[in-house]
Scaffold this motif. Structure first.
Motif, PDB file in Angstrom:
ATOM      1  N   GLU A  40       8.109 -46.997  10.328  1.00 60.11           N
ATOM      2  CA  GLU A  40       8.890 -46.725   9.449  1.00 60.11           C
ATOM      3  C   GLU A  40       9.745 -45.579   9.349  1.00 60.11           C
ATOM      4  OE1 GLU A  40       5.889 -46.799   6.310  1.00 60.11           O
ATOM      5  OE2 GLU A  40       5.758 -48.789   5.862  1.00 60.11           O
ATOM      6  N   PRO A  41      10.824 -44.719   8.749  1.00 59.66           N
ATOM      7  CA  PRO A  41      10.800 -43.919   9.669  1.00 59.66           C
ATOM      8  C   PRO A  41      10.604 -43.156   8.382  1.00 59.66           C
ATOM      9  CG  PRO A  41      12.901 -45.289   8.466  1.00 59.66           C
ATOM     10  CD  PRO A  41      11.429 -46.160   8.201  1.00 59.66           C
ATOM     11  N   ARG A  53      11.792 -47.281  18.537  1.00 62.17           N
ATOM     12  CA  ARG A  53      12.940 -48.183  17.719  1.00 62.17           C
ATOM     13  C   ARG A  53      13.081 -47.289  16.747  1.00 62.17           C
ATOM     14  NH1 ARG A  53      14.641 -46.737  22.536  1.00 62.17           N
ATOM     15  NH2 ARG A  53      14.299 -49.336  23.471  1.00 62.17           N
ATOM     16  N   GLY A  54      12.061 -46.854  15.664  1.00 67.43           N
ATOM     17  CA  GLY A  54      11.770 -45.936  14.273  1.00 67.43           C
ATOM     18  C   GLY A  54      12.117 -44.949  14.490  1.00 67.43           C
ATOM     19  N   ALA A  55      11.461 -43.852  15.374  1.00 69.23           N
ATOM     20  CA  ALA A  55      11.604 -42.884  16.093  1.00 69.23           C
ATOM     21  C   ALA A  55      12.831 -42.376  15.688  1.00 69.23           C
ATOM     22  CB  ALA A  55      10.869 -42.358  16.649  1.00 69.23           C
ATOM     23  N   GLU A  56      13.815 -43.512  16.851  1.00 67.05           N
ATOM     24  CA  GLU A  56      15.325 -42.496  17.324  1.00 67.05           C
ATOM     25  C   GLU A  56      16.329 -43.349  16.057  1.00 67.05           C
ATOM     26  OE1 GLU A  56      14.888 -44.328  22.294  1.00 67.05           O
ATOM     27  OE2 GLU A  56      15.559 -45.683  20.148  1.00 67.05           O
ATOM     28  N   ALA A  97      13.875 -38.060  20.113  1.00 65.89           N
ATOM     29  CA  ALA A  97      14.546 -39.344  20.960  1.00 65.89           C
ATOM     30  C   ALA A  97      12.651 -39.901  22.422  1.00 65.89           C
ATOM     31  CB  ALA A  97      14.322 -38.103  22.245  1.00 65.89           C
ATOM     32  N   GLY A  98      13.115 -41.086  22.124  1.00 65.78           N
ATOM     33  CA  GLY A  98      12.348 -41.946  22.203  1.00 65.78           C
ATOM     34  C   GLY A  98      12.065 -42.734  23.332  1.00 65.78           C
ATOM     35  N   MET A 145      16.420 -52.912  28.444  1.00 67.56           N
ATOM     36  CA  MET A 145      15.005 -53.371  28.186  1.00 67.56           C
ATOM     37  C   MET A 145      15.394 -53.745  26.116  1.00 67.56           C
ATOM     38  SD  MET A 145      11.304 -50.155  27.303  1.00 67.56           S
ATOM     39  CE  MET A 145      10.984 -51.093  29.069  1.00 67.56           C
ATOM     40  N   GLY A 146      16.146 -52.674  25.601  1.00 64.31           N
ATOM     41  CA  GLY A 146      16.281 -52.665  23.703  1.00 64.31           C
ATOM     42  C   GLY A 146      16.868 -54.615  24.127  1.00 64.31           C
TER      43      GLY A 146
END
Length: 234
Positions: free
Chosen positions: A152-153, A181-184, A189-190, A230-231
């Protein structure tokens, strides 16, 4: 064995714990839990994971978590047996990967600021902070203490605010792509963790010396292409 200091002066590197720093529980670890529980393993483990997010979010405590599992499996565990099962499970998550610990050591030697962000119950907070591992980190964020949960953001926003830096100055490492992806999504930067060698290469690519090298732009482009690939395949 240390490869030398990793200095990333303008960033905070935030690590997930489970299956990044820690190693997965072994079959022997799981058998201890199974024997204490006294139930069919094929029934136990799906139920173990079914409400794990509730424990990690801090909406239920450890005793209630295990009591709910017992109820759903149609068995009854005494408070003493629940403690035994909890302890066997807790211990199974405490072993760490030496090669990743060495990376943490090199980051510390390089003066790089680091933090830990884990989806975990509040019971892990003390182990994170007061074990030898704790000396590797400047800050700790445990989902069960925050009542927030990756991906969750809001949990990443909390981390950025607590660290006192913009999101784009954070680098986040996690083995689960959905968490990265949530962090990005808020500008962090992930890096999706797949192994210690890849992680070391990624972090060394963020150092000022790497950024100044002629091949830095080519390496960054290759890393971005690999991440996009990868995504797309996930």
């Amino acid at each position: 064995m240390s490869f030398g200091p990793i200095s990333i002066p303008d960033r905070v590197v935030v690590f997930d714990y489970g299956e990044v720093i820690s190693v997965s529980p072994t079959d022997a670890d799981k058998r201890i839990v199974e024997e204490l529980a006294g139930v069919d393993p094929e029934a136990l483990w799906p139920r173990y994971w079914a409400t794990r997010d509730d424990l990690d979010r801090g909406t239920i405590g450890t005793a209630q978590y295990w009591a709910d599992i017992a109820r759903d499996l149609g068995v009854s565990w005494s408070p003493a047996r629940i403690h035994e099962i909890w302890l066997a499970d807790f211990r199974s998550w405490l072993s760490v990967a030496p090669v990743v610990f060495e990376i943490l050591t090199d980051l510390k030697a390089g003066g790089t600021r680091t933090a830990l962000l884990s989806n975990a119950g509040p019971d892990f907070g003390g182990a994170f902070r007061f074990s030898p591992l704790g000396s590797m980190f400047d800050d700790f964020f445990v989902s069960g203490e925050l009542l927030l949960l990756k991906p969750e953001p809001s949990i990443y926003e909390h981390v950025a605010e607590a660290l006192g830096i913009p999101a784009d100055q954070i680098v986040f490492i996690d083995n689960r792509e959905v968490n990265v992806r949530g962090a990005e999504s808020i500008g962090i930067a992930g890096h999706v963790f797949v192994g210690a060698d890849e992680l070391r290469d990624f972090l060394e690519g963020l150092t000022p010396s790497a950024s100044a090298s002629p091949s830095a732009s080519a390496s960054a482009s290759a890393s971005a292409s690999a991440s996009a690939s990868m995504g797309a395949s996930a």
